[in-house]
Every structure is written in C-alpha cells, then in structure tokens.
Design a protein around this motif. Structure first.
Motif, PDB file in Angstrom:
ATOM      1  N   ARG A  13       0.845  -1.211   0.000  1.00  0.00           N
ATOM      2  CA  ARG A  13       0.000   0.000   0.000  1.00  0.00           C
ATOM      3  C   ARG A  13       0.867   1.241   0.000  1.00  0.00           C
ATOM      4  NH1 ARG A  13      -4.455  -1.544   4.628  1.00  0.00           N
ATOM      5  NH2 ARG A  13      -5.216  -3.435   3.608  1.00  0.00           N
ATOM      6  N   LEU A  14       0.413   2.238  -0.730  1.00  0.00           N
ATOM      7  CA  LEU A  14       1.102   3.519  -0.779  1.00  0.00           C
ATOM      8  C   LEU A  14       0.535   4.441   0.289  1.00  0.00           C
ATOM      9  CD1 LEU A  14       2.913   5.672  -2.119  1.00  0.00           C
ATOM     10  CD2 LEU A  14       0.988   6.160  -3.651  1.00  0.00           C
ATOM     11  N   SER A  15       1.392   4.974   1.132  1.00  0.00           N
ATOM     12  CA  SER A  15       1.009   6.021   2.080  1.00  0.00           C
ATOM     13  C   SER A  15       1.631   7.309   1.559  1.00  0.00           C
ATOM     14  CB  SER A  15       1.524   5.689   3.488  1.00  0.00           C
ATOM     15  OG  SER A  15       0.867   4.576   4.008  1.00  0.00           O
ATOM     16  N   ALA A  16       0.959   7.899   0.579  1.00  0.00           N
ATOM     17  CA  ALA A  16       1.519   9.038  -0.146  1.00  0.00           C
ATOM     18  C   ALA A  16       1.782  10.231   0.767  1.00  0.00           C
ATOM     19  CB  ALA A  16       0.587   9.438  -1.284  1.00  0.00           C
ATOM     20  N   GLY A  17       0.863  10.519   1.675  1.00  0.00           N
ATOM     21  CA  GLY A  17       1.043  11.660   2.569  1.00  0.00           C
ATOM     22  C   GLY A  17       2.241  11.491   3.481  1.00  0.00           C
ATOM     23  N   ALA A  18       2.470  10.257   3.929  1.00  0.00           N
ATOM     24  CA  ALA A  18       3.594   9.974   4.815  1.00  0.00           C
ATOM     25  C   ALA A  18       4.877   9.769   4.027  1.00  0.00           C
ATOM     26  CB  ALA A  18       3.294   8.739   5.653  1.00  0.00           C
ATOM     27  N   GLY A  19       4.736   9.411   2.739  1.00  0.00           N
ATOM     28  CA  GLY A  19       5.905   9.250   1.883  1.00  0.00           C
ATOM     29  C   GLY A  19       6.574   7.893   1.965  1.00  0.00           C
ATOM     30  N   PHE A  20       5.784   6.831   2.196  1.00  0.00           N
ATOM     31  CA  PHE A  20       6.391   5.508   2.216  1.00  0.00           C
ATOM     32  C   PHE A  20       5.416   4.431   1.753  1.00  0.00           C
ATOM     33  CE2 PHE A  20       4.235   4.158   6.044  1.00  0.00           C
ATOM     34  CZ  PHE A  20       4.135   5.296   6.817  1.00  0.00           C
ATOM     35  N   LEU A  21       5.948   3.229   1.502  1.00  0.00           N
ATOM     36  CA  LEU A  21       5.154   2.062   1.136  1.00  0.00           C
ATOM     37  C   LEU A  21       4.997   1.167   2.355  1.00  0.00           C
ATOM     38  CD1 LEU A  21       6.894   1.117  -2.236  1.00  0.00           C
ATOM     39  CD2 LEU A  21       4.715   2.297  -1.933  1.00  0.00           C
ATOM     40  N   VAL A  22       3.843   0.493   2.451  1.00  0.00           N
ATOM     41  CA  VAL A  22       3.587  -0.427   3.550  1.00  0.00           C
ATOM     42  C   VAL A  22       3.442  -1.823   2.955  1.00  0.00           C
ATOM     43  CG1 VAL A  22       2.009  -1.045   5.420  1.00  0.00           C
ATOM     44  CG2 VAL A  22       2.398   1.360   4.869  1.00  0.00           C
ATOM     45  N   ALA A  23       4.279  -2.750   3.394  1.00  0.00           N
ATOM     46  CA  ALA A  23       4.197  -4.140   2.936  1.00  0.00           C
ATOM     47  C   ALA A  23       3.338  -4.921   3.921  1.00  0.00           C
ATOM     48  CB  ALA A  23       5.589  -4.732   2.850  1.00  0.00           C
ATOM     49  N   ILE A  24       2.239  -5.521   3.436  1.00  0.00           N
ATOM     50  CA  ILE A  24       1.330  -6.303   4.268  1.00  0.00           C
ATOM     51  C   ILE A  24       1.696  -7.777   4.099  1.00  0.00           C
ATOM     52  CG2 ILE A  24      -1.083  -6.837   4.770  1.00  0.00           C
ATOM     53  CD1 ILE A  24      -0.419  -3.878   5.124  1.00  0.00           C
ATOM     54  N   THR A  25       1.963  -8.459   5.217  1.00  0.00           N
ATOM     55  CA  THR A  25       2.357  -9.868   5.168  1.00  0.00           C
ATOM     56  C   THR A  25       1.407 -10.708   6.011  1.00  0.00           C
ATOM     57  OG1 THR A  25       3.809  -9.664   7.078  1.00  0.00           O
ATOM     58  CG2 THR A  25       4.792  -9.264   4.935  1.00  0.00           C
ATOM     59  N   GLY A  26       1.256 -11.969   5.665  1.00  0.00           N
ATOM     60  CA  GLY A  26       0.461 -12.902   6.458  1.00  0.00           C
ATOM     61  C   GLY A  26      -0.937 -12.396   6.735  1.00  0.00           C
ATOM     62  N   SER A  27      -1.375 -12.528   7.981  1.00  0.00           N
ATOM     63  CA  SER A  27      -2.731 -12.119   8.358  1.00  0.00           C
ATOM     64  C   SER A  27      -2.739 -10.775   9.082  1.00  0.00           C
ATOM     65  CB  SER A  27      -3.367 -13.195   9.247  1.00  0.00           C
ATOM     66  OG  SER A  27      -2.607 -13.358  10.430  1.00  0.00           O
ATOM     67  N   VAL A  28      -1.729  -9.961   8.854  1.00  0.00           N
ATOM     68  CA  VAL A  28      -1.637  -8.646   9.488  1.00  0.00           C
ATOM     69  C   VAL A  28      -2.818  -7.784   9.041  1.00  0.00           C
ATOM     70  CG1 VAL A  28      -0.290  -6.513   9.590  1.00  0.00           C
ATOM     71  CG2 VAL A  28       0.852  -8.700   9.710  1.00  0.00           C
ATOM     72  N   MET A  29      -3.477  -7.134  10.018  1.00  0.00           N
ATOM     73  CA  MET A  29      -4.577  -6.224   9.716  1.00  0.00           C
ATOM     74  C   MET A  29      -4.135  -4.814  10.082  1.00  0.00           C
ATOM     75  SD  MET A  29      -7.703  -8.509  11.231  1.00  0.00           S
ATOM     76  CE  MET A  29      -8.928  -7.279  10.872  1.00  0.00           C
ATOM     77  N   THR A  30      -4.565  -3.845   9.307  1.00  0.00           N
ATOM     78  CA  THR A  30      -4.214  -2.458   9.597  1.00  0.00           C
ATOM     79  C   THR A  30      -5.448  -1.712  10.091  1.00  0.00           C
ATOM     80  OG1 THR A  30      -4.661  -1.798   7.315  1.00  0.00           O
ATOM     81  CG2 THR A  30      -2.399  -2.423   7.849  1.00  0.00           C
ATOM     82  N   MET A  31      -5.212  -0.654  10.833  1.00  0.00           N
ATOM     83  CA  MET A  31      -6.306   0.163  11.343  1.00  0.00           C
ATOM     84  C   MET A  31      -6.509   1.352  10.410  1.00  0.00           C
ATOM     85  SD  MET A  31      -5.629   0.214  15.428  1.00  0.00           S
ATOM     86  CE  MET A  31      -7.101   1.157  15.709  1.00  0.00           C
ATOM     87  N   PRO A  32      -7.750   1.791  10.287  1.00  0.00           N
ATOM     88  CA  PRO A  32      -8.000   2.964   9.446  1.00  0.00           C
ATOM     89  C   PRO A  32      -7.423   4.225  10.084  1.00  0.00           C
ATOM     90  CG  PRO A  32      -9.984   2.339  10.604  1.00  0.00           C
ATOM     91  CD  PRO A  32      -8.958   1.266  10.887  1.00  0.00           C
ATOM     92  N   GLY A  33      -7.176   5.224   9.277  1.00  0.00           N
ATOM     93  CA  GLY A  33      -6.681   6.489   9.800  1.00  0.00           C
ATOM     94  C   GLY A  33      -7.760   7.231  10.571  1.00  0.00           C
ATOM     95  N   LEU A  34      -7.359   8.174  11.356  1.00  0.00           N
ATOM     96  CA  LEU A  34      -8.308   8.962  12.141  1.00  0.00           C
ATOM     97  C   LEU A  34      -8.777  10.172  11.345  1.00  0.00           C
ATOM     98  CD1 LEU A  34      -6.419   8.896  15.548  1.00  0.00           C
ATOM     99  CD2 LEU A  34      -8.405   7.533  14.878  1.00  0.00           C
TER     100      LEU A  34
END
Length: 55
Positions: A13-34
């Motif tokens: 996933r691209l986090s354009a505002g933060a300026g980096f890529l996020v690699a999602i592996t396995g069953s990792v879940m991410t939280m939505p932004g505030l």
C-alpha cells in the motif's frame, strides 16, 4: 540477521502523505486512519441529561 525463511508480501500500500510504502504480510490487519475532526467534539449533554451526537 535471521536466515533460512521466506517472507511473503501479499499486498503493498502507498502512504503518499507519509511518503512511504507499507508491505502487508500474512494475516496482518491495519487500522483505518483517524478523521481530522474527532467524533467526541460533537457529543453533548443538555440540561435534562440527554446525550446527543453519539453516532
């Protein structure tokens, strides 16, 4: 460094505002932004004790 294993990236996933890529592996879940405005700012209690502004 650890050796002898393979890391499988299932999504990038691209986090354009933060300026980096996020690699999602396995069953990792991410939280939505505030949101910019927290929901708590719209909660109020009137003179009779009634609560308004909850979802």
């Amino acid at each position: 460094r650890p050796e002898g294993f393979t890391v499988t990236v299932r999504e990038v996933r691209l986090s354009a505002g933060a300026g980096f890529l996020v690699a999602i592996t396995g069953s990792v879940m991410t939280m939505p932004g505030l949101p910019k405005k927290p929901a708590a700012l719209t909660i109020d209690i009137d003179e009779k004790g009634r609560i308004t502004g909850l979802f």
